[in-house]
Design a protein around this motif. Structure first.
Motif, short mmCIF file in Angstrom:
data_model
loop_
_atom_site.label_atom_id
_atom_site.label_comp_id
_atom_site.label_asym_id
_atom_site.label_seq_id
_atom_site.Cartn_x
_atom_site.Cartn_y
_atom_site.Cartn_z
N SER A 1 0.82 -1.22 0.00
CA SER A 1 0.00 0.00 0.00
C SER A 1 0.85 1.26 0.00
O SER A 1 0.33 2.36 0.19
N LEU A 2 2.17 1.08 -0.17
CA LEU A 2 3.14 2.18 -0.18
C LEU A 2 3.28 2.84 1.19
O LEU A 2 3.73 3.99 1.27
N GLY B 1 1.99 6.97 4.48
CA GLY B 1 1.98 6.75 3.05
C GLY B 1 2.40 7.97 2.26
O GLY B 1 2.74 9.02 2.84
N PRO B 2 2.37 7.89 0.93
CA PRO B 2 2.82 8.98 0.08
C PRO B 2 1.99 10.25 0.22
O PRO B 2 2.49 11.35 -0.04
N ASP B 3 0.72 10.13 0.64
CA ASP B 3 -0.12 11.32 0.76
C ASP B 3 0.42 12.29 1.82
O ASP B 3 0.11 13.48 1.79
N VAL B 4 1.25 11.78 2.76
CA VAL B 4 1.81 12.64 3.81
C VAL B 4 3.03 13.40 3.31
O VAL B 4 3.28 14.53 3.71
N PHE B 5 3.82 12.77 2.41
CA PHE B 5 5.12 13.33 2.04
C PHE B 5 5.20 13.83 0.59
O PHE B 5 6.10 14.62 0.27
N ALA C 1 0.94 10.88 -10.38
CA ALA C 1 2.13 10.27 -10.98
C ALA C 1 2.59 9.08 -10.14
O ALA C 1 3.02 8.05 -10.69
N VAL C 2 2.47 9.21 -8.81
CA VAL C 2 2.83 8.10 -7.93
C VAL C 2 1.90 6.92 -8.16
O VAL C 2 2.33 5.75 -8.23
N ALA C 3 0.59 7.20 -8.31
CA ALA C 3 -0.38 6.13 -8.53
C ALA C 3 -0.12 5.40 -9.84
O ALA C 3 -0.18 4.17 -9.92
N MET C 4 0.21 6.15 -10.90
CA MET C 4 0.52 5.54 -12.19
C MET C 4 1.77 4.69 -12.11
O MET C 4 1.83 3.57 -12.66
N ALA C 5 2.79 5.19 -11.41
CA ALA C 5 4.04 4.43 -11.27
C ALA C 5 3.80 3.16 -10.47
O ALA C 5 4.37 2.10 -10.78
N HIS C 6 2.94 3.26 -9.43
CA HIS C 6 2.63 2.08 -8.61
C HIS C 6 1.92 1.03 -9.44
O HIS C 6 2.22 -0.18 -9.34
N GLU C 7 0.99 1.45 -10.28
CA GLU C 7 0.27 0.51 -11.15
C GLU C 7 1.23 -0.21 -12.10
O GLU C 7 1.16 -1.43 -12.27
N VAL D 1 9.73 11.23 -10.99
CA VAL D 1 10.24 12.45 -10.35
C VAL D 1 9.06 13.17 -9.69
O VAL D 1 8.07 13.50 -10.36
N VAL D 2 9.16 13.37 -8.38
CA VAL D 2 8.08 14.01 -7.61
C VAL D 2 8.69 15.00 -6.62
O VAL D 2 9.89 14.98 -6.36
#
Length: 388
Positions: free
Chosen positions: A23-24, A48-52, A60-66, A79-80
């Motif tokens: 779940s990252l 999770g990523p929503d905090v940082f 972009a994170v969601a697409m990379a995770h998929e 790159v984020v």
């Protein structure tokens, strides 16, 4: 890799190494996180990523995770903007790879390797701004800080774009920190395959070669043209020359290594020797000119790197080798030197052991490369540490 090995490498990497679940959600981050973003381990674990991650970069994170779930690794870095503890954001380049959990645990985890790329974006933006305004004034940053940033960028670009396979590793254990594009193209390993793992754990160095390289660097401070076999990602072996220097990156003592792939050259040499061996039962028809030309070609192609030299041979072994170069068989050499054929065979066996070659044709080429004379008359070994 065992958990202690992973943690050791992660704690000595200058990039930020993180472990997240499916779940990252963060379960581990290396000490460099505090240097780069200001967060301590306990402040990131369980979040999770929503905090940082900047809200605009979450898609972009969601697409990379998929894509990561589909392929098992990043085909290209993401790159984020990552939030820092003091406030604000830093641009971070992220490479990720899925790693299976041990059998006694459920699911999998993801290893993230993050690098600060803000300086590159800042310089690009500065350049565009100065060009648009026609402003030729120097940057407001101090001269020393600017020079340091430019040097970091220069080193990074040179490392990435170098046409020779290169890697950066920690000392004293060769734990991989980064590899360049040529390394990935030549050996098939992506950065995500090898970062935070040792050369032995990755499998591209054997334990013996790993220890040889470490010992050489420890003794000399560097390694130059060390012969190694590198295991390709497809499990084939590539014959290479390894050179390495010690460097310091962000205060961490590291190794910068380059590899020269000689596999195709070795194959060509092997084909040549095989053809030579097929007719060496009667070598008398070889002309001296032919043998000399063959030796010159092999020398130009990088042969003759064996440590053994003529001075390692006794006078009698040198005489036997010289007569071999003239095309004489064992019985003819025995008659020439007035000794038995069995003695000649013993001499030849010792010659092979000393020069690391075990075929007659290859031994003749080796001798001609080193100027062994085939002139008639008394044969005298060159001066050196003569052995009887």
């Amino acid at each position: 890799m065992d958990e202690p090995d992973f943690r050791f490498l992660a704690e000595h990497a200058f990039d930020m190494i993180c472990e997240v679940d499916s779940s990252l959600v963060m379960s581990y981050t290396s000490p460099s996180c505090e240097q780069l973003l200001g967060w301590r381990l306990e402040e990131m674990v369980g979040k999770g990523p929503d905090v940082f991650v900047h809200p605009e970069d979450l898609p972009a994170v969601a697409m990379a995770h998929e894509a990561l779930m589909r392929d098992g690794y990043d085909r290209s870095p993401t790159v984020v903007r990552m939030r820092t503890k003091p406030g604000g954001y830093k641009w971070m380049e992220i490479n990720a790879r899925v790693v299976s959990k041990p059998a006694d645990k459920q699911g999998y985890h993801v290893v993230l390797v993050m690098r600060d790329v803000g300086f590159r974006r800042e310089r690009a933006a500065d350049s565009r701004s100065r060009a648009a305004q026609g402003d030729s004034r120097a940057s407001t940053r101090g001269a020393h800080g600017q020079a340091s940033s430019e040097w970091d960028e220069c080193f990074y670009k040179t490392f990435r774009l170098a046409p020779v396979p290169m890697f950066i590793a920690t000392q004293p254990v060769i734990g991989l920190v980064d590899v360049n594009t040529a390394f990935s193209d030549t050996f098939g390993y992506s950065a995500a395959d090898v970062v935070t793992r040792t050369a032995v754990e990755t499998g591209f160095f054997s334990r013996l070669q790993h220890e040889r390289l470490i010992a050489t660097i420890k003794t000399l401070g560097y390694a130059k043209n060390l012969e190694v076999d590198v295991r390709h990602h497809d499990a084939t072996l590539r014959h290479c020359l390894a050179s390495a220097e010690t460097i310091s990156i962000h205060g961490q003592r590291c190794i910068l290594a380059a590899l020269q792939d000689l596999t195709e050259q070795r194959h060509a040499d092997g084909d040549l020797i095989a053809a030579l061996e097929s007719v060496m039962s009667d070598a008398s028809w070889f002309s001296r000119a032919f043998i000399e030309k063959l030796a010159q070609v092999r020398k130009r192609n990088g042969a003759g790197t064996l440590a053994a030299e003529l001075t390692d041979l006794t006078q009698r072994e040198y005489e036997v080798l010289s007569l071999m170069c003239k095309g004489l068989g064992d019985s003819d050499i025995a008659a020439e030197l007035s000794i038995s054929s069995n003695t000649i065979r013993n001499h030849i066996s010792r010659i092979y052991d000393k020069i690391g070659i075990h075929k007659r044709g290859a031994a003749i080429v080796w001798a001609r490369e080193r100027g062994v004379s085939v002139d008639a008359g008394h044969v005298e070994k060159p001066a050196g540490n003569r052995r009887r």
